[in-house]
Design an enzyme around this catalytic site. Structure first.
Site, PDB file in Angstrom:
ATOM      1  N   LEU A 133       0.870  -1.171   0.000  1.00 65.64           N
ATOM      2  CA  LEU A 133       0.000   0.000   0.000  1.00 65.64           C
ATOM      3  C   LEU A 133       0.907   1.220   0.000  1.00 65.64           C
ATOM      4  CD1 LEU A 133      -2.733  -0.942   2.668  1.00 65.64           C
ATOM      5  CD2 LEU A 133      -2.972  -0.950   0.178  1.00 65.64           C
ATOM      6  N   ASP A 134       0.506   2.267  -0.693  1.00 61.30           N
ATOM      7  CA  ASP A 134       1.307   3.489  -0.730  1.00 61.30           C
ATOM      8  C   ASP A 134       1.423   4.097   0.663  1.00 61.30           C
ATOM      9  OD1 ASP A 134       1.396   3.146  -3.465  1.00 61.30           O
ATOM     10  OD2 ASP A 134      -0.247   4.547  -3.845  1.00 61.30           O
ATOM     11  N   ARG A 135       2.376   4.990   0.816  1.00 63.90           N
ATOM     12  CA  ARG A 135       2.609   5.638   2.107  1.00 63.90           C
ATOM     13  C   ARG A 135       1.344   6.290   2.655  1.00 63.90           C
ATOM     14  NH1 ARG A 135       7.137   7.656   4.827  1.00 63.90           N
ATOM     15  NH2 ARG A 135       8.548   7.321   3.066  1.00 63.90           N
ATOM     16  N   THR A 137      -1.773   5.614   1.784  1.00 68.66           N
ATOM     17  CA  THR A 137      -2.946   4.746   1.737  1.00 68.66           C
ATOM     18  C   THR A 137      -3.081   3.988   3.051  1.00 68.66           C
ATOM     19  OG1 THR A 137      -2.746   4.474  -0.654  1.00 68.66           O
ATOM     20  CG2 THR A 137      -4.070   2.849   0.519  1.00 68.66           C
ATOM     21  N   HIS A 214       0.288   2.041  -8.111  1.00 73.47           N
ATOM     22  CA  HIS A 214      -0.623   3.196  -8.057  1.00 73.47           C
ATOM     23  C   HIS A 214      -1.862   3.006  -8.938  1.00 73.47           C
ATOM     24  CE1 HIS A 214       2.298   5.317  -5.721  1.00 73.47           C
ATOM     25  NE2 HIS A 214       3.121   5.579  -6.713  1.00 73.47           N
TER      26      HIS A 214
END
Length: 266
Positions: A133-135, A137, A214
């Site tokens: 998961l992105d930073r 998210t 993404h």
């Protein structure tokens, strides 16, 4: 240009002597210790190089040395059980931390946050994140001590659905939602059809069966609604049910039914 680092599995394979016995599962020593919860892999590598680990009665100083099922392994003289239970943990990822071993920005990693709340009996395991998961998210992130579960959960062939709720700029039209459902063409190729529905004026639920970099953000931006906040609520049929920063262990049924992982260790 720097020399490429040899993958760990390849280093281990080069050290393996002879074929694996039928029904057997050769592993490399440091990974076997981490999977079984004796100590995390980096600590295991250090202990092995310091001469604190014996395999079959002999000191072994090579972390990638093959270890066969049933062999006696001792650390600091203590006999270790390497029959590893298959563990999968659900964790509620907070915003700000990254899914990586180190954070160059110094905010922190999900592994640090997870270990900070785990009980003593789970501290010795090597934990692998199943996907990323992105930073910024938040939401459901799964961890396991077995790389086979990681491969299952992240493989494009598995088609494991992942459900997200996105706060977006503007109210998506039915036409925009239809484009998401049909699949879009992004710079890295066409996407699979996605589940898409409007939850609120500027809130969209998106269900993907693939996991590109993404992807949710790029798909929503492509239909004119950039993501302002993103939260993952479900993976497979597993729905996030713990508070931010908290965790729980999945049952065997949740692993087999919720994730569709039914493989058992030989």
């Amino acid at each position: 240009m720097g020399r490429k680092k040899t993958p760990r599995w390849l280093e281990a394979a080069r050290l393996r002597k002879g074929p694996v016995s039928p029904g057997g599962r050769a592993d490399w020593l440091a990974r076997a210790l981490g999977r079984a919860g004796v100590m995390p892999r980096t600590e295991a590598e250090r202990a092995i190089r310091e001469g604190r680990v014996e395999v079959g009665g002999q000191v072994e100083r090579e972390p990638f040395a093959p270890v066969q099922p049933g062999v006696e392994v001792r650390v600091d003289g203590r006999l270790c059980e390497l029959e590893a239970p298959l563990l999968v943990l659900m964790f509620h990822k907070p915003a700000g931390v990254i899914v990586a071993g180190k954070d160059p920005e110094g905010v922190g990693t999900v592994f640090e946050r997870l270990r900070a709340v785990l009980p003593a009996e789970l501290q010795g395991f090597e934990w692998y994140a199943i996907g990323r998961l992105d930073r910024d998210t938040t939401g459901l992130l799964l961890f396991t001590n077995d790389e086979r579960v990681v491969q299952h959960g992240t493989s494009p062939e598995t088609h494991l659905p992942k459900r997200y709720v996105a706060e977006v700029a503007g109210r998506p039209s039915e036409e925009a939602l239809a484009r998401l459902r049909e699949g879009l063409v992004l710079e890295d190729g066409p996407t699979r059809p996605a589940g898409a529905r409007l939850l609120g004026p500027e809130q969209v639920e998106l269900v993907l069966t693939e996991g590109r970099h993404h992807q949710v953000k790029r798909m929503l931006a492509a239909v004119g609604h950039p993501v302002r906040a993103l939260h993952r609520v479900a993976v497979g049929s597993l729905v996030l049910d713990v508070p931010v920063g908290a965790w729980r262990r999945l049952s065997a049924s949740e692993v087999s039914v919720g994730l569709g992982f039914n493989d058992v260790r030989a």
